[in-house]
Motif scaffolding. Structure first.
Motif: not given
Length: 177
Positions: A48-52, A65-73, A75-81
Motif C-alpha cells: 500500500v505504501l509503495v502503491f501510494g 491533481s492528487l486522487p484524494v479519495p484513493m489516498l485517504v483509502g 491511509v485508512v488501510a495502512v492504519l487499520l493494518l
C-alpha cells in the motif's frame, strides 16, 4: 502453591497472573513471526505504501491533481493494518479479564489452565511450537496461521529460575520457532 517444583512425574512449573493487554500484544507480535497470514499483513502495508508513492509521483509528474479519495483509502488501510493487533489484543484482554486470575501448571505431560470459572488441559500435540520473548512464552497451534495460542507471561513466575525450568520443559516437548 509450590511454584517451580518437581513432582513424581517430572518437572513442574506454575504461573499465576491476571492477563493484561500487553500480554496479548506480545503474543500477537510473536504470532506475526509464526503465522503466514500475519506475515502477509506486513507485505500488504509495504504494498500500500509503495502503491501510494507511485500514485503521488505519477500525479505530480503529469501535473494532475492528487486522487484524494484513493489516498485517504490507502491511509485508512495502512492504519487499520498497523493498529489491528492492538485492537485485537484489547478484545482478548477483555475476554480474559472475565475469567479472573489464571493459574497455569506446565508439566512433562502438558499444560493445565485454571481460572475462576473454567479449566482446560492441553496436551503437547495441541500446540506443538512456541516462541520466547523478553516478556513471556507463547505456544502456538500447528496450522500455518497459528489460530490458537497460549500466553505464559514471565511475570507470572515467582522465581526467575522458573523461566529456565519452563524453557527446558518447552524445549523437551515443543519446537521453538
Amino acid at each position: 502453591m509450590d511454584m517451580g517444583r518437581d513432582d513424581v512425574t517430572g518437572r513442574v512449573v506454575e504461573l499465576e497472573f491476571r492477563p493484561v493487554v500487553e500480554d496479548f500484544r506480545a503474543a500477537l507480535r510473536a504470532r506475526r513471526r509464526v503465522s503466514r497470514s500475519a506475515r502477509r499483513q506486513n507485505w500488504m502495508i509495504g504494498f500500500v505504501l509503495v502503491f501510494g508513492a507511485l500514485v503521488i509521483a505519477s500525479a505530480l509528474s503529469s501535473g494532475d491533481s492528487l486522487p484524494v479519495p484513493m489516498l485517504v483509502g490507502m491511509v485508512v488501510a495502512v492504519l487499520l493494518l498497523v493498529f489491528q493487533p492492538r485492537l485485537v489484543a484489547r478484545q482478548f484482554q477483555r475476554l480474559a479479564e472475565r475469567r479472573g486470575e489464571f493459574r497455569v501448571t506446565v508439566t512433562d505431560t502438558g499444560v493445565s489452565v485454571v481460572t475462576d470459572d473454567a479449566s482446560t488441559t492441553l496436551q503437547w500435540s495441541v500446540q506443538p511450537r512456541y516462541r520466547e520473548t523478553a516478556d513471556g512464552f507463547y505456544m502456538f497451534s500447528p496450522e500455518k496461521n497459528a489460530l490458537n495460542f497460549t500466553v505464559l507471561p514471565k511475570r507470572g513466575l515467582r522465581d526467575p529460575a522458573d523461566a529456565d525450568r519452563l524453557r527446558a520443559i518447552l524445549d523437551a516437548h515443543l519446537s521453538r520457532v
